[in-house]
Structure formats: C-alpha cells, structure tokens
Write a protein that holds these residues in place. Structure first.
Motif, PDB file in Angstrom:
ATOM      1  N   UNK A  83       0.835  -1.207   0.000  1.00 35.48           N
ATOM      2  CA  UNK A  83       0.000   0.000   0.000  1.00 35.48           C
ATOM      3  C   UNK A  83       0.869   1.255   0.000  1.00 35.48           C
ATOM      4  N   UNK A  84       1.957   1.246   0.761  1.00 31.54           N
ATOM      5  CA  UNK A  84       2.876   2.386   0.785  1.00 31.54           C
ATOM      6  C   UNK A  84       3.492   2.612  -0.596  1.00 31.54           C
ATOM      7  N   UNK A  85       3.807   1.529  -1.294  1.00 29.82           N
ATOM      8  CA  UNK A  85       4.353   1.659  -2.643  1.00 29.82           C
ATOM      9  C   UNK A  85       3.321   2.302  -3.573  1.00 29.82           C
ATOM     10  N   UNK A  86       2.053   1.959  -3.410  1.00 29.28           N
ATOM     11  CA  UNK A  86       1.006   2.579  -4.225  1.00 29.28           C
ATOM     12  C   UNK A  86       0.852   4.060  -3.892  1.00 29.28           C
ATOM     13  N   UNK A  87       1.048   4.419  -2.637  1.00 35.20           N
ATOM     14  CA  UNK A  87       0.905   5.816  -2.220  1.00 35.20           C
ATOM     15  C   UNK A  87       1.989   6.726  -2.786  1.00 35.20           C
ATOM     16  N   UNK A  88       3.082   6.146  -3.253  1.00 33.79           N
ATOM     17  CA  UNK A  88       4.123   6.984  -3.846  1.00 33.79           C
ATOM     18  C   UNK A  88       3.617   7.661  -5.119  1.00 33.79           C
ATOM     19  N   UNK A  89       2.669   7.035  -5.808  1.00 36.02           N
ATOM     20  CA  UNK A  89       2.071   7.678  -6.983  1.00 36.02           C
ATOM     21  C   UNK A  89       1.276   8.912  -6.557  1.00 36.02           C
ATOM     22  N   UNK A  90       0.524   8.807  -5.440  1.00 38.92           N
ATOM     23  CA  UNK A  90      -0.204   9.960  -4.906  1.00 38.92           C
ATOM     24  C   UNK A  90       0.760  11.052  -4.478  1.00 38.92           C
ATOM     25  N   UNK A  91       1.849  10.653  -3.833  1.00 41.11           N
ATOM     26  CA  UNK A  91       2.860  11.615  -3.410  1.00 41.11           C
ATOM     27  C   UNK A  91       3.360  12.418  -4.600  1.00 41.11           C
ATOM     28  N   UNK A  92       3.708  11.724  -5.647  1.00 41.43           N
ATOM     29  CA  UNK A  92       4.241  12.381  -6.837  1.00 41.43           C
ATOM     30  C   UNK A  92       3.198  13.299  -7.476  1.00 41.43           C
ATOM     31  N   UNK A  93       1.971  12.812  -7.603  1.00 39.35           N
ATOM     32  CA  UNK A  93       0.916  13.607  -8.246  1.00 39.35           C
ATOM     33  C   UNK A  93       0.550  14.833  -7.413  1.00 39.35           C
ATOM     34  N   UNK A  94       0.420  14.667  -6.109  1.00 38.33           N
ATOM     35  CA  UNK A  94       0.076  15.805  -5.249  1.00 38.33           C
ATOM     36  C   UNK A  94       1.178  16.854  -5.248  1.00 38.33           C
ATOM     37  N   UNK A  95       2.405  16.415  -5.198  1.00 39.03           N
ATOM     38  CA  UNK A  95       3.521  17.357  -5.191  1.00 39.03           C
ATOM     39  C   UNK A  95       3.562  18.138  -6.502  1.00 39.03           C
ATOM     40  N   UNK A  96       3.437  17.422  -7.613  1.00 45.60           N
ATOM     41  CA  UNK A  96       3.479  18.074  -8.917  1.00 45.60           C
ATOM     42  C   UNK A  96       2.324  19.065  -9.051  1.00 45.60           C
ATOM     43  N   UNK A  97       1.146  18.644  -8.609  1.00 40.66           N
ATOM     44  CA  UNK A  97      -0.025  19.510  -8.730  1.00 40.66           C
ATOM     45  C   UNK A  97       0.067  20.696  -7.768  1.00 40.66           C
ATOM     46  N   UNK A  98       0.399  20.420  -6.504  1.00 43.22           N
ATOM     47  CA  UNK A  98       0.415  21.463  -5.484  1.00 43.22           C
ATOM     48  C   UNK A  98       1.568  22.437  -5.608  1.00 43.22           C
ATOM     49  N   UNK A  99       2.704  21.984  -6.092  1.00 41.56           N
ATOM     50  CA  UNK A  99       3.876  22.851  -6.146  1.00 41.56           C
ATOM     51  C   UNK A  99       4.157  23.424  -7.530  1.00 41.56           C
ATOM     52  N   UNK A 100       3.534  22.858  -8.575  1.00 38.46           N
ATOM     53  CA  UNK A 100       3.872  23.318  -9.912  1.00 38.46           C
ATOM     54  C   UNK A 100       2.642  23.670 -10.756  1.00 38.46           C
ATOM     55  N   UNK A 101       1.663  22.779 -10.845  1.00 40.77           N
ATOM     56  CA  UNK A 101       0.536  23.030 -11.734  1.00 40.77           C
ATOM     57  C   UNK A 101      -0.395  24.119 -11.200  1.00 40.77           C
ATOM     58  N   UNK A 102      -0.806  24.031  -9.936  1.00 35.15           N
ATOM     59  CA  UNK A 102      -1.715  25.036  -9.367  1.00 35.15           C
ATOM     60  C   UNK A 102      -1.049  26.407  -9.306  1.00 35.15           C
ATOM     61  N   UNK A 103       0.201  26.529  -8.796  1.00 29.07           N
ATOM     62  CA  UNK A 103       0.834  27.853  -8.815  1.00 29.07           C
ATOM     63  C   UNK A 103       1.006  28.413 -10.231  1.00 29.07           C
ATOM     64  N   UNK A 104       1.301  27.572 -11.202  1.00 27.29           N
ATOM     65  CA  UNK A 104       1.449  28.046 -12.579  1.00 27.29           C
ATOM     66  C   UNK A 104       0.116  28.566 -13.110  1.00 27.29           C
ATOM     67  N   UNK A 105      -0.977  27.875 -12.781  1.00 31.05           N
ATOM     68  CA  UNK A 105      -2.303  28.331 -13.211  1.00 31.05           C
ATOM     69  C   UNK A 105      -2.658  29.651 -12.536  1.00 31.05           C
ATOM     70  N   UNK A 106      -2.338  29.774 -11.244  1.00 29.99           N
ATOM     71  CA  UNK A 106      -2.608  31.028 -10.528  1.00 29.99           C
ATOM     72  C   UNK A 106      -1.787  32.167 -11.119  1.00 29.99           C
ATOM     73  N   UNK A 107      -0.538  31.888 -11.435  1.00 30.23           N
ATOM     74  CA  UNK A 107       0.322  32.911 -12.006  1.00 30.23           C
ATOM     75  C   UNK A 107      -0.192  33.345 -13.376  1.00 30.23           C
ATOM     76  N   UNK A 108      -0.648  32.402 -14.176  1.00 32.22           N
ATOM     77  CA  UNK A 108      -1.194  32.742 -15.493  1.00 32.22           C
ATOM     78  C   UNK A 108      -2.461  33.578 -15.354  1.00 32.22           C
ATOM     79  N   UNK A 109      -3.317  33.239 -14.391  1.00 34.02           N
ATOM     80  CA  UNK A 109      -4.542  34.013 -14.173  1.00 34.02           C
ATOM     81  C   UNK A 109      -4.221  35.421 -13.692  1.00 34.02           C
ATOM     82  N   UNK A 110      -3.236  35.564 -12.804  1.00 34.16           N
ATOM     83  CA  UNK A 110      -2.840  36.883 -12.311  1.00 34.16           C
ATOM     84  C   UNK A 110      -2.252  37.717 -13.442  1.00 34.16           C
ATOM     85  N   UNK A 111      -1.464  37.095 -14.306  1.00 34.55           N
ATOM     86  CA  UNK A 111      -0.889  37.808 -15.437  1.00 34.55           C
ATOM     87  C   UNK A 111      -1.986  38.268 -16.393  1.00 34.55           C
ATOM     88  N   UNK A 112      -2.948  37.421 -16.628  1.00 29.41           N
ATOM     89  CA  UNK A 112      -4.069  37.775 -17.498  1.00 29.41           C
ATOM     90  C   UNK A 112      -4.874  38.925 -16.895  1.00 29.41           C
TER      91      UNK A 112
END
Length: 158
Positions: A83-112
């Motif tokens: 189960x811990x090995x399966x959770x590493x996929x969640x770790x990777x997805x949450x980190x990518x989304x929370x630290x890169x995708x969401x801030x990039x979307x917010x930055x694009x909206x602020x720029x617009x």
C-alpha cells in the motif's frame, strides 16, 4: 537509517523540480517493493517450515491458530508495504499539482488579470450619446440664401 559523511544531508530544497520528485518516488517505490518481496519470502518460508515441522502435542486447531498468529503479522506488514508503494504515486501527483501546476495556473490568471487592467477600456460615459442620423440636405429655394449662416438662421426660425 544512518547518515554517512560521504552522502549529502537531506534538505527540502532537493525536491523543487517535478523530475526530482519523480525520481524520489520511483526510488522509494522500488525500495518498498523490495522490502515487501523480502517479507513475502520470509512469510512463505515460515508457512512451509510450520507445515513441515508441526510441533508435537498441538491439536490441529491449535496448530492452525499458532500458525495464523505467526503468519498474520507478516501478511499485514507485506500489505502495508504494498500500500505504501502505491501511495508513492499519490505523493508524486500531489507534489506536482500542489507545487507546480496550481501555482502556474494562478500565475497565469494573475498575469491575465494584470494585462486586462493595463489594456485601455472603451466605456461609454453618461454624457456621450451616439450621433444622430443626418438628413440629406434639402435643396434650398432658388430665392433663399445659400450660405451657411443663412441656412442656420432658417433652421432656427422654422
């Protein structure tokens, strides 16, 4: 886990890029799968040894019960590791989304939004009205004045 002086010390700054998090999650997943396989091997051997060398003096129920007490924790540990090995996929997805995708979307909206504020907005004020349609000029009588002031005077008097 001991730290040696030859390796780098852990720092949260090491996981600032998505590819670093992906590499970390992949490596962690590999370690967890290896440990799960190790526990599975120990459990399999314990089951085989128990079945082959059942202690004398135990009834079949008591032997089954003790076997279950020995094998059960190994099975649970193995399930937790898987189960811990399966959770590493969640770790990777949450980190990518929370630290890169969401801030990039917010930055694009602020720029617009900033661009929209900087663009000149065309707004109709309360005093501006659209121009009235102009009637085609009527032919002035032959005997009337043809100059501009004469036409203005005639329009006001009419």
């Amino acid at each position: 886990m001991s730290r040696t002086s030859s390796g780098p010390e852990w720092s949260g700054d090491m996981l600032t890029k998505p590819e670093m998090v992906e590499a970390f999650a992949t490596q962690l997943r590999g370690v967890l799968k290896t440990q799960a396989a190790f526990v599975e091997d120990v459990r399999t051997e314990a089951e085989a040894m128990w079945k082959a060398n059942r202690p004398d003096g135990y009834s079949s129920f008591e032997a089954w019960w003790r076997h279950r007490w020995v094998v059960g924790p190994f099975r649970e540990i193995q399930e937790h590791l898987e189960e811990a090995a399966k959770l590493t996929f969640d770790l990777e997805a949450r980190y990518r989304k929370g630290r890169h995708e969401i801030p990039a979307a917010k930055q694009a909206a602020a720029l617009e939004k900033k661009r929209a504020k900087q663009a000149p907005a065309v707004q109709a004020g309360p005093g501006t009205a659209p121009p009235k349609p102009v009637d085609p000029p009527t032919a002035a009588p032959a005997d009337g004045p043809r100059d501009f002031l004469g036409l203005v005077h005639r329009e006001h008097s009419a």
